[in-house]
Design an enzyme around this catalytic site. Sequence first.
Site, PDB file in Angstrom:
ATOM      1  N   GLY A 570     -40.884 -18.337  28.429  1.00 59.10           N
ATOM      2  CA  GLY A 570     -42.049 -17.544  28.073  1.00 59.10           C
ATOM      3  C   GLY A 570     -42.594 -17.964  26.728  1.00 59.10           C
ATOM      4  O   GLY A 570     -42.050 -18.852  26.056  1.00 59.10           O
ATOM      5  N   GLY A 572     -45.315 -16.502  23.191  1.00 54.53           N
ATOM      6  CA  GLY A 572     -46.085 -15.466  22.526  1.00 54.53           C
ATOM      7  C   GLY A 572     -47.122 -16.092  21.624  1.00 54.53           C
ATOM      8  O   GLY A 572     -47.434 -17.282  21.733  1.00 54.53           O
ATOM      9  N   GLY A 575     -44.841 -18.285  19.013  1.00 54.99           N
ATOM     10  CA  GLY A 575     -43.604 -18.959  19.390  1.00 54.99           C
ATOM     11  C   GLY A 575     -43.361 -18.951  20.879  1.00 54.99           C
ATOM     12  O   GLY A 575     -44.178 -18.480  21.668  1.00 54.99           O
ATOM     13  N   ASP A 710     -38.770  -1.619  25.919  1.00 57.98           N
ATOM     14  CA  ASP A 710     -39.184  -2.347  27.125  1.00 57.98           C
ATOM     15  C   ASP A 710     -38.004  -2.506  28.074  1.00 57.98           C
ATOM     16  O   ASP A 710     -37.752  -3.593  28.603  1.00 57.98           O
ATOM     17  CB  ASP A 710     -39.771  -3.713  26.751  1.00 57.98           C
TER      18      ASP A 710
END
Length: 855
Positions: A570, A572, A575, A710
Amino acid sequence: MILIPRMLLVLFLLLPILSSAKAQVNPAICRYPLGMSGGQIPDEDITASSQWSESTAAKYGRLDSEEGDGAWCPEIPVEPDDLKEFLQIDLHTLHFITLVGTQGRHAGGHGIEFAPMYKINYSRDGTRWISWRNRHGKQVLDGNSNPYDIFLKDLEPPIVARFVRFIPVTDHSMNVCMRVELYGCVWLDGLVSYNAPAGQQFVLPGGSIIYLNDSVYDGAVGYSMTEGLGQLTDGVSGLDDFTQTHEYHVWPGYDYVGWRNESATNGYIEIMFEFDRIRNFTTMKVHCNNMFAKGVKIFKEVQCYFRSEASEWEPNAISFPLVLDDVNPSARFVTVPLHHRMASAIKCQYHFADTWMMFSEITFQSDAAMYNNSEALPTSPMAPTTYDPMLKVDDSNTRILIGCLVAIIFILLAIIVIILWRQFWQKMLEKASRRMLDDEMTVSLSLPSDSSMFNNNRSSSPSEQGSNSTYDRIFPLRPDYQEPSRLIRKLPEFAPGEEESGCSGVVKPVQPSGPEGVPHYAEADIVNLQGVTGGNTYSVPAVTMDLLSGKDVAVEEFPRKLLTFKEKLGEGQFGEVHLCEVEGMEKFKDKDFALDVSANQPVLVAVKMLRADANKNARNDFLKEIKIMSRLKDPNIIHLLAVCITDDPLCMITEYMENGDLNQFLSRHEPPNSSSSDVRTVSYTNLKFMATQIASGMKYLSSLNFVHRDLATRNCLVGKNYTIKIADFGMSRNLYSGDYYRIQGRAVLPIRWMSWESILLGKFTTASDVWAFGVTLWETFTFCQEQPYSQLSDEQVIENTGEFFRDQGRQTYLPQPAICPDSVYKLMLSCWRRDTKNRPSFQEIHLLLLQQGDE
């Protein structure tokens, strides 16, 4: 007055929801500069047909830059109708481009060249080039009228492209120079084309014709459409009435592509979707019209077939029947689960439920199925989350939106006036009573300021404080409200160090701990949950951050060269998270921690990497995250193994489990009573064993007053023998982008897992983590076959939280899973109680699951 900031906060959260677009890509938000002016696009990716000199080469064609001789200039003057000269940009990946900017050559006042007009050509593969045209077929865009002003032009419709060419156009022979910029965002769908039957015409009573063709399709169009993209991917969702349109100056029905049942011999319309690579598909979302009074309905069933590369279509299709709606004529998104199927092409057959079927948008939630180990680490920056001056608000449906906002504002103003009027008279009465009582008695308070706190309804003793969440307040309109006007004293003010913290997501201390054994919840006012590498950040008490700020990280420095990158998990804003393989990790790990592999065997790890171009605040947040992670020592929480912080890019290395995350693990399995013989099963005992471990890990976090924010199966990793460890980078994965609701680019929220107070009040506490645990438990016992509240849209989920707040019996709960016993479902329901103090603690949840395991 406590209601006023609360109501303003709710309005602040709801305004972007009212105006947010329903499509996955919103052209009003996707308007970030892609790197010409900022330098993120390297010189070698900017080429041209020719150049007048080295100082006017293609690399100098950057908007608002004066390097070289100030712009790109072709070798010869541009002639009318001679389209040989061009400036080309390679973005390396597909991007959704909504806006372009152009500028001439100023060169400190020495340049006079500019392009008065230009065309845009684009390509997704570098071989087939397409000329952009607007919705009326015009290809030439107006350019600059002088060499210094920046001229911005919306691309309507937007384009999906990797390569873009700017082609100067003139009406007479002239020298031209150009500086350019592209605005948009990364095209996450990965869709490169769709093939479908051509749209048709709808004839209204009276003879008016509604054109339902795909008018901006950029492929070949005949009886069918092939090898292109168009209105189904332009980010504009159609209105409830298909005879109206979002866009100005276009014909009725423009937003939709529609087909008549009679044109389909088999009773369905077939659309084939081609993607850039093999992808792991989570869901497909189709925006459909449902104006059944005119014979238009959503499809009654869809069957999807899958194919990888040049192979044959797989015979086992996914079939998804729908419940038709003959009551609500509103257009809506229909979510079709694709169960993590791998494919580079999908063929879907949409079955008619009435005379007409109309689509305005089709989007896919997916992630790349594999990554090339030899690929260099990506360096292209993500779109910034800060406010972009180029950002424009979607002006569609303006009158309705303005009317709603004006009504809300008037209601709030009326409430505020009533409250102020009430307080004015209350103060007058208080002064009068004080004058009468001053001669008779003196009231003095001697409560110590560091051990007492006043709620809105009463003064509280320390024993009362420990059992009450700070947001469980009695509202003034309720009959049990009493205002202690004579006894209210000012709360002690926070010192500057307590009021502000440098770490995003840090909890502000609201009260000291109560007596031992009395639970209390850490509380945080948080909007954005995302950290610098894309995962969620823990909410940490400020006192803990103060203790950590003076400590060095007790984690070993790891040699970067020993990391073997396997896959990008993944990313962001600043980063990325990578799956890596390392050897020799046992030499660097904490001596009290044991790796779950044999000696000298490679170990799978997750590496959070901060890009070298990250700003100072991002670097500080990353280092604080390392300090927080270094403190977590629990068998059910991922462990920080080592770091690479002596040079850029900064990295932290954490555990990763061999079976991936719990969501994908369970979706590959079935319950033990399943009729399928070729699918692996997971027993009820093992399901409860995994749930008990999640509760244990959360019990540990809550003991530190850490709030996860989360918790979901996507953030639980599965190891050998069904061992579970809680992680925090599910939010960074594009695979799960459909699980998050984005509010105007400011915040990414997992609303289907969030408690009502987190959505409406912005409160994230251990109690809200308990709510999310209940949803995670529900996911586990449904084997992650569907999203929570899959039958509700994102807007309906938010509306449902309002029903939880009002608590009038109209709220919708998640249903009891088929294999879930009553005792476990009762535990889920207790996690979703309206009052936070009535929800169980993680210690109670863990104990209850252990006791049930012993039954």
